[in-house]
Design a protein around this motif. Structure first.
Motif, short mmCIF file in Angstrom:
data_model
loop_
_atom_site.label_atom_id
_atom_site.label_comp_id
_atom_site.label_asym_id
_atom_site.label_seq_id
_atom_site.Cartn_x
_atom_site.Cartn_y
_atom_site.Cartn_z
N GLY A 58 0.81 -1.21 0.00
CA GLY A 58 0.00 0.00 0.00
C GLY A 58 0.84 1.26 0.00
O GLY A 58 0.46 2.26 0.59
N ASP A 86 -3.65 0.62 1.22
CA ASP A 86 -4.48 -0.42 0.61
C ASP A 86 -5.24 -1.26 1.64
O ASP A 86 -5.99 -2.17 1.27
N THR A 97 -7.21 -6.53 0.55
CA THR A 97 -7.07 -5.10 0.25
C THR A 97 -8.43 -4.40 0.34
O THR A 97 -9.47 -5.05 0.41
N ASN A 98 -8.38 -3.07 0.29
CA ASN A 98 -9.62 -2.28 0.24
C ASN A 98 -10.48 -2.71 -0.95
O ASN A 98 -11.70 -2.81 -0.84
N GLU A 99 -9.82 -2.97 -2.10
CA GLU A 99 -10.55 -3.40 -3.30
C GLU A 99 -11.27 -4.73 -3.06
O GLU A 99 -12.37 -4.95 -3.56
#
Length: 185
Positions: free
Chosen positions: A30, A49, A78-80
């Motif tokens: 990140g 991230d 991750t955030n995604e």
């Protein structure tokens, strides 16, 4: 004279290689450096991230656990990965009344061991191509090798890929993954 110069260059090359090797030992996550002398939480809070994961760990009351002695292996979505869950899932999980469910989801990403990717790959190979990974949360993940990548199949059939492996911590290791692992309902 020539031999001395050659040894000097060789020594400089070795020192340079050692510096590059030391820098490569822990990849950035990140956009932030990850330090082997810091614990999982101390490093995770610096990754842009993993802000959703950090917020979830705080909401579940797991900060002190993941700051503890360990060793722990954390498969860190991750955030995604969190954003790919059905709309409203993260908001619902973060509500105080859903703390037990959030804790279950998060602890299905944690193994009570320091498992580097080479060790996981060896277990996969030794077990004929698939290794059961038992998590702190009681989930059983199926680890497989796909080319050079390790994948984890959760109890709902979702498959996460380790995108950054072997991020060493003072109390274990983090492997960044591209999907949230979910327990059976």
């Amino acid at each position: 004279m020539f031999k001395f110069a050659l040894r000097t260059v060789t020594a400089a090359a070795l020192v340079s290689a050692a510096v590059v090797s030391a820098q490569a030992a822990n990849p950035k996550v990140g956009g932030a450096a990850m330090y082997e002398n810091k614990n999982i939480i101390e490093n995770a809070v610096n990754s842009k991230d993993h802000t959703t994961l950090v917020a979830a760990v705080k909401a579940a009351g797991l900060v002190s656990t993941l700051e503890g002695k360990g060793p722990f292996t954390v498969f860190a979505p991750t955030n995604e990965a969190f954003a790919a869950l059905p709309a409203g899932t993260v908001d619902t999980l973060l509500k105080p009344e859903n703390k037990a469910q959030l804790t279950k989801v998060l602890t299905c990403h944690v193994v009570a061991a320091d498992a580097m990717s080479m060790a996981i790959a060896k277990m996969i190979k030794d077990d004929g191509g698939e290794h059961d990974v038992k998590t702190v949360g009681g989930c059983v993940l199926k680890a497989k090798q796909k080319g050079k990548m390790i994948t984890l199949t959760d109890e709902t059939g979702g498959v996460a890929t380790v995108t950054i492996a072997d991020v060493k911590q003072s109390n274990g290791v983090i492997h960044v993954i591209d999907k949230v692992l979910l327990p059976k309902s």
